[in-house]
Design an enzyme around this catalytic site. Structure first.
Site, PDB file in Angstrom:
ATOM      1  N   LYS A 182     -60.459  21.391  -1.680  1.00  0.00           N
ATOM      2  CA  LYS A 182     -59.909  21.894  -1.747  1.00  0.00           C
ATOM      3  C   LYS A 182     -59.616  23.375  -1.533  1.00  0.00           C
ATOM      4  O   LYS A 182     -60.699  24.044  -1.990  1.00  0.00           O
ATOM      5  CB  LYS A 182     -59.341  21.687  -3.380  1.00  0.00           C
ATOM      6  CG  LYS A 182     -57.356  22.149  -3.429  1.00  0.00           C
ATOM      7  CD  LYS A 182     -56.618  20.735  -2.684  1.00  0.00           C
ATOM      8  CE  LYS A 182     -54.752  20.802  -2.371  1.00  0.00           C
ATOM      9  NZ  LYS A 182     -54.357  19.622  -2.223  1.00  0.00           N
ATOM     10  N   GLY A 213     -38.433  19.392  -7.971  1.00  0.00           N
ATOM     11  CA  GLY A 213     -39.185  19.602  -6.165  1.00  0.00           C
ATOM     12  C   GLY A 213     -37.651  19.319  -5.446  1.00  0.00           C
ATOM     13  O   GLY A 213     -37.055  18.399  -5.675  1.00  0.00           O
ATOM     14  N   GLY A 242     -38.867  20.868  -2.021  1.00  0.00           N
ATOM     15  CA  GLY A 242     -40.188  20.884  -1.195  1.00  0.00           C
ATOM     16  C   GLY A 242     -40.787  19.730   0.238  1.00  0.00           C
ATOM     17  O   GLY A 242     -39.318  18.861   0.408  1.00  0.00           O
ATOM     18  N   ASN A 243     -40.959  20.256   0.410  1.00  0.00           N
ATOM     19  CA  ASN A 243     -42.041  19.284   1.659  1.00  0.00           C
ATOM     20  C   ASN A 243     -41.615  17.498   1.322  1.00  0.00           C
ATOM     21  O   ASN A 243     -40.707  17.199   1.909  1.00  0.00           O
ATOM     22  CB  ASN A 243     -43.522  19.366   2.689  1.00  0.00           C
ATOM     23  CG  ASN A 243     -43.178  18.741   3.315  1.00  0.00           C
ATOM     24  OD1 ASN A 243     -44.566  17.468   2.348  1.00  0.00           O
ATOM     25  ND2 ASN A 243     -43.285  18.134   4.235  1.00  0.00           N
TER      26      ASN A 243
HETATM   27  P1  NAD Z   1     -43.536  22.843  -0.691  1.00  0.00           P
HETATM   28  O1  NAD Z   1     -43.680  23.943  -1.716  1.00  0.00           O
HETATM   29  O2  NAD Z   1     -42.990  22.626   0.189  1.00  0.00           O
HETATM   30  O3  NAD Z   1     -42.402  22.124  -2.603  1.00  0.00           O
HETATM   31  C1  NAD Z   1     -42.569  22.954  -4.223  1.00  0.00           C
HETATM   32  C2  NAD Z   1     -41.125  22.768  -4.559  1.00  0.00           C
HETATM   33  O4  NAD Z   1     -40.846  22.940  -5.734  1.00  0.00           O
HETATM   34  C3  NAD Z   1     -40.272  23.670  -4.473  1.00  0.00           C
HETATM   35  O5  NAD Z   1     -39.006  22.905  -4.188  1.00  0.00           O
HETATM   36  C4  NAD Z   1     -39.996  24.323  -5.556  1.00  0.00           C
HETATM   37  O6  NAD Z   1     -38.885  24.847  -5.340  1.00  0.00           O
HETATM   38  C5  NAD Z   1     -40.473  23.827  -6.226  1.00  0.00           C
HETATM   39  N1  NAD Z   1     -40.844  24.270  -8.062  1.00  0.00           N
HETATM   40  C6  NAD Z   1     -42.003  24.695  -7.695  1.00  0.00           C
HETATM   41  N2  NAD Z   1     -41.427  25.176  -9.273  1.00  0.00           N
HETATM   42  C7  NAD Z   1     -41.342  24.498  -9.614  1.00  0.00           C
HETATM   43  C8  NAD Z   1     -40.534  23.922 -11.099  1.00  0.00           C
HETATM   44  N3  NAD Z   1     -41.951  25.391 -12.488  1.00  0.00           N
HETATM   45  N4  NAD Z   1     -39.801  22.885 -11.225  1.00  0.00           N
HETATM   46  C9  NAD Z   1     -38.861  22.658 -10.390  1.00  0.00           C
HETATM   47  N5  NAD Z   1     -39.435  22.861  -9.024  1.00  0.00           N
HETATM   48  C10 NAD Z   1     -40.138  23.845  -8.815  1.00  0.00           C
HETATM   49  O7  NAD Z   1     -44.444  21.646  -1.547  1.00  0.00           O
HETATM   50  P2  NAD Z   1     -45.129  20.281  -1.040  1.00  0.00           P
HETATM   51  O8  NAD Z   1     -45.567  20.505  -0.117  1.00  0.00           O
HETATM   52  O9  NAD Z   1     -44.065  19.313  -1.703  1.00  0.00           O
HETATM   53  O10 NAD Z   1     -45.870  20.024  -2.390  1.00  0.00           O
HETATM   54  C11 NAD Z   1     -45.221  19.296  -3.454  1.00  0.00           C
HETATM   55  C12 NAD Z   1     -46.249  19.074  -4.182  1.00  0.00           C
HETATM   56  O11 NAD Z   1     -46.945  18.108  -3.797  1.00  0.00           O
HETATM   57  C13 NAD Z   1     -47.897  19.151  -5.184  1.00  0.00           C
HETATM   58  O12 NAD Z   1     -48.049  19.365  -5.680  1.00  0.00           O
HETATM   59  C14 NAD Z   1     -48.738  19.351  -3.637  1.00  0.00           C
HETATM   60  O13 NAD Z   1     -50.245  19.731  -4.390  1.00  0.00           O
HETATM   61  C15 NAD Z   1     -48.116  18.165  -4.222  1.00  0.00           C
HETATM   62  N6  NAD Z   1     -48.920  17.568  -2.847  1.00  0.00           N
HETATM   63  C16 NAD Z   1     -48.507  17.604  -1.232  1.00  0.00           C
HETATM   64  C17 NAD Z   1     -48.947  17.557  -0.275  1.00  0.00           C
HETATM   65  C18 NAD Z   1     -48.035  17.866   1.434  1.00  0.00           C
HETATM   66  O14 NAD Z   1     -48.619  17.101   1.845  1.00  0.00           O
HETATM   67  N7  NAD Z   1     -47.078  18.691   1.276  1.00  0.00           N
HETATM   68  C19 NAD Z   1     -49.668  15.730   0.033  1.00  0.00           C
HETATM   69  C20 NAD Z   1     -50.040  15.515  -1.402  1.00  0.00           C
HETATM   70  C21 NAD Z   1     -49.325  16.210  -2.585  1.00  0.00           C
END
Ligand code: NAD
Length: 428
Positions: free
Chosen positions: A107, A219, A221-222
């Site tokens: 990471k 959340g 996000g993605n």
């Molecule tokens: P992202 O940045 O696209 O979205 C994160 C979301 O969380 C956003 O909507 C943000 O506003 C929200 N957020 C941030 N702080 C917050 C809080 N305190 N309370 C509520 N919402 C909050 O990130 P992502 O890619 O969707 O990843 C989210 C999680 O999934 C992370 O833990 C990441 O490590 C994990 N993850 C992501 C992937 C991937 O492929 N994107 C793969 C495995 C794990």
């Protein structure tokens, strides 16, 4: 991100220790696996748009590569800490092992806030990260990817810098690239869809029709967006999402009891997954405090934001109706909260299984990039479904057979595979 008293690496080690005891792991291998093999800390100087020079801190942690090249994202976050990166690298090792892909766990991160950086400044951080790490990452030793607040554009800048340094083309150096520039179709959807493939199988196992379920999601996000897309297609209803509000520096929960409209919300959401508060209110969403997503009377909770969200302090606020938690985020649940969930018999699809769709598709991207031959989207997604479904059943079967909590069952499988690889290589 990590609060003052929360140390995600200590949590990752506590989870590991519990299972190391359970499977009676030898002292040597235990010591090897509870710490990273290698870690790099470095400075990235950036010429800021205002003429000043600012130095950002960067990290790469390579937890274990006994099963193959390291794999893991690079996260940009203002509160990034080395212990967060160590924890996430450790979880990557278990994640690759539990879905049985031939990769190890790494990471990376940079302490920065892209909200306050121009694209030019972000590009310099990406290129600077690669300049510092070029000798120690690459398609056959450690393959980076996007994570929180990094995206396909960041990956392409990093690839470009790596190839400039090496003087050759290495499309398999990094994953999460734009489609058409070495990216894989399906990667954007992979983590969210993967989460729902495992949820679908869990519901099937429990004889619950997805159409009879309601969910609340932390959340937007993605991961959350694509999870909501597929879950809704299966017939489920999401009534709540939450997100970080950059202007107010706090998170909010947005609720609509008749069900949120994903496409409508996407139109008022920024690229960081932040929903525009005023527009959400106009569209009839209730704005609730940050933690309220957890308190909803729903069947399913999907934490898809950050680590350390379901804790000893708030786990008892989970409604009695909740049957299942599908963890899209990494490390959303602390061991203290796990004890409560296990006792209450709330079924958990643990993070490193539930969100392994991302790394599985990244692995597919790496394979395609190395071959320079790209699959159609249906092929990617059907291979992904196959991998996630079989990994889910292996964990669920073990949990049932040995009466284990799902997280422990997933750890037993993952740790045993990595320990075996270390032994077979003669490391321990
Ligand atoms: P992202 O940045 O696209 O979205 C994160 C979301 O969380 C956003 O909507 C943000 O506003 C929200 N957020 C941030 N702080 C917050 C809080 N305190 N309370 C509520 N919402 C909050 O990130 P992502 O890619 O969707 O990843 C989210 C999680 O999934 C992370 O833990 C990441 O490590 C994990 N993850 C992501 C992937 C991937 O492929 N994107 C793969 C495995 C794990």
């Amino acid at each position: 991100m990590a609060g003052k008293s929360f140390n995600p690496f200590e949590m990752a080690q506590a989870q590991f220790d519990k299972v190391a005891d359970l499977i009676d792991l030898d002292t040597g291998i235990r010591e090897l696996l509870r710490n990273p093999l290698r870690e790099y800390h470095f400075s990235i100087p950036v010429h800021m748009d205002d003429g000043s020079v600012k130095v950002f801190r960067g990290f790469r942690v390579q937890h274990n590569d006994a099963r193959g090249p390291g794999k893991g994202g690079i996260r940009f976050h203002p509160q990034e800490t080395i212990d967060t990166v160590r924890a996430l690298a450790t979880w990557m090792t278990w994640k690759c092992a539990v879905v049985d892909i031939p990769l190890g766990g790494s990471k990376g991160g940079v302490i920065c806030d892209p909200h306050n950086l121009s694209l030019k400044e972000q590009e310099q951080i990406c290129r600077g990260w690669v300049r510092q790490m070029a000798k120690n990452v690459g398609p056959i030793n450690d393959v980076p990817a996007p994570d929180v607040m990094t995206n396909a554009q960041h990956m392409l800048w990093m690839l470009d810098e790596f190839e400039a340094i090496q003087g050759s083309k290495f499309p398999g150096f990094i994953t999460g690239k734009p489609v058409g520039m070495g990216g894989s179709l399906g990667r954007t959807e992979a983590t969210g869809y993967g989460l729902i493939y495992t949820l679908r199988e869990a519901l099937k196992d429990k004889n619950i029709n997805p159409q009879d379920t309601i969910a609340s999601v932390q959340g937007f996000g993605n991961v959350a967006q694509y999870a909501i897309r597929l879950y809704t297609e299966l017939g489920g209803k999401v009534i709540c999402v939450s997100c970080w509000d950059q202007a107010d520096q706090t998170a909010y929960t947005y609720r609509r009891n008749t069900g949120i409209d994903l496409d409508e919300l996407l139109q008022i959401t920024d690229r960081f997954g932040g929903i525009q508060k005023e527009k959400a209110l106009e569209k009839g969403y209730e704005q609730l405090p940050a933690d309220d997503w957890l308190k909803q009377e729903v069947d399913i909770l999907m934490p898809c934001a950050l680590e350390n969200q379901i804790t000893g302090d708030n786990v008892h606020l989970i409604d009695k109706k909740v049957k299942l938690i599908a963890e899209g985020a990494n490390g959303p649940t602390t061991p203290e909260a796990d004890n409560f969930l296990e006792e209450k018999k709330i079924y958990v699809i643990p993070d490193f299984l539930a969100n392994a769709g991302g790394v599985t598709c990244s692995y597919f991207e790496q394979v395609q990039s190395n071959m320079n031959f790209f699959w159609v989207k249906d092929e990617v997604l059907s291979r992904l479904d196959e991998k996630m479904t079989s990994a889910f059943h292996a964990v669920n079967d073990l949990a049932t057979k040995r009466n284990l909590y799902m997280r422990d069952a997933a750890y037993v499988i993952a740790i045993s595979r990595v320990a075996q690889a270390c032994k077979d290589r003669g490391w321990v």
